[in-house]
Write an enzyme that holds these catalytic residues in place. Structure first.
Site, mmCIF file in Angstrom:
data_model
loop_
_atom_site.group_PDB
_atom_site.id
_atom_site.type_symbol
_atom_site.label_atom_id
_atom_site.label_comp_id
_atom_site.label_asym_id
_atom_site.label_seq_id
_atom_site.Cartn_x
_atom_site.Cartn_y
_atom_site.Cartn_z
ATOM 1 N N LYS A 72 -0.959 -27.599 21.670
ATOM 2 C CA LYS A 72 -0.230 -28.637 20.935
ATOM 3 C C LYS A 72 -1.017 -29.230 19.771
ATOM 4 O O LYS A 72 -0.425 -29.585 18.740
ATOM 5 C CB LYS A 72 0.208 -29.753 21.889
ATOM 6 N N ASN A 156 -9.438 -41.635 30.966
ATOM 7 C CA ASN A 156 -9.580 -40.188 30.932
ATOM 8 C C ASN A 156 -10.880 -39.785 31.605
ATOM 9 O O ASN A 156 -11.840 -40.550 31.654
ATOM 10 C CB ASN A 156 -9.566 -39.686 29.480
#
Length: 295
Positions: A72, A156
């Protein structure tokens, strides 16, 4: 049923791997229902072959493509043009071939917001925690920020990536999120205070179904908890949230609505959402009574 003819147009899914994807099933059902002379095929494209794959799309006259993990973000330099929304997000999930010009779009963000709207959640003024910092996280973070979300927290496993995303949001004139390492004890108070907790990581995806990004005792009753993973339909993450009295949304909903937006880009027509929803839920062994929020 689609009858493939010499004039049938082609739409691709580019990713690595792609064998698990429900997108071919969803889009081929949509093309058939909408009377579109198109067929959707999945192609396993390794990172080193991405440029060649795009050259092939152009040379063979594909109508367009979807882009999934891990391409992406990496695909952007190979495109001829990028829609401003996708450029700001820094990720592309849909390509339209316009007279041999491959233009990239991002329907993840709009699809995500529509799934929230259909479920009954308005992000304006709310507190949200996003787990992950990849392409999907970028799309939903920008979508939430532009929809007026009151505050964002990013977590994250590699906090540097989340810090980069926070900087991108700030650079676009949007509120900069607070950043944590995923699983840090200091996150707990942020999760407990959030109105929406969203998993964009692959933790809990089949076949590693016993994994979950957060312990369930961090949730509180009444929260909205969303998992972009859709296989299994109810992940360990969502099951734990449901037991804590949270309202849950499956990743199948975002798959549906980002797919509907991509359909419109390729065809110029409104997508047959009810058909797409039914096919997806039948494939997952779920009922087809509508989006899975709260069930």
């Amino acid at each position: 049923m689609i009858q493939v003819k010499a004039s049938t147009g082609l739409v691709a899914l580019l990713g690595h791997p792609v064998q698990h994807s429900l997108s071919p099933l969803m889009h081929n059902a949509a093309f058939a229902a909408g009377g579109q002379n198109l067929v959707y095929l999945a192609f396993d494209v390794k990172p080193g072959d991405l440029a060649a794959a795009l050259a092939g799309l152009k040379a063979l006259g594909f109508r367009g493509a979807n882009v999934t993990v891990p391409h992406k973000e990496a695909i952007i330099p190979y495109l001829d043009a990028v829609d401003p929304v996708a450029a700001r997000i820094g990720a592309v999930n849909t390509i339209v071939n316009e007279d041999r010009c491959l233009k990239g779009y991002n329907t993840d963000g709009s699809g995500f917001l529509r799934s929230l709207e259909e479920a009954g959640f308005d992000p304006a003024g709310k507190r949200a925690v996003i787990l992950g910092a990849g392409g999907a996280a970028r799309a939903v973070a920008f979508a939430l920020a532009t929809a007026g979300c009151g505050s964002l927290v990013l977590a994250n496993r590699t906090p540097e990536r989340a810090t980069e995303l926070a900087g991108a949001l700030a650079g676009a004139g949007l509120p900069a999120p607070v950043v944590y390492r995923l699983g840090d004890a200091g996150m707990r108070s942020e999760v407990e205070a959030a109105d929406l907790v969203l998993n964009t990581t692959s933790l809990g995806m089949w076949p590693r179904v016993e994994e979950t990004p957060l312990p369930p005792d961090w949730f509180r009753p009444g929260q909205w908890v969303y998992d972009l993973v859709y296989n299994p339909l109810e992940t360990k993450f969502l099951a734990g949230a449901r037991r804590r009295g949270c309202r849950v949304i499956s990743g199948l909903d975002m798959l549906l609505y980002q797919g509907a937006a991509a359909f419109t880009l390729w065809t110029g027509r409104e997508a047959p959402v009810a058909v797409m929803d039914r096919v997806l839920r039948e494939a997952m062994g779920a009922s087809s009574g509508g989006p899975a929020a709260g069930r």
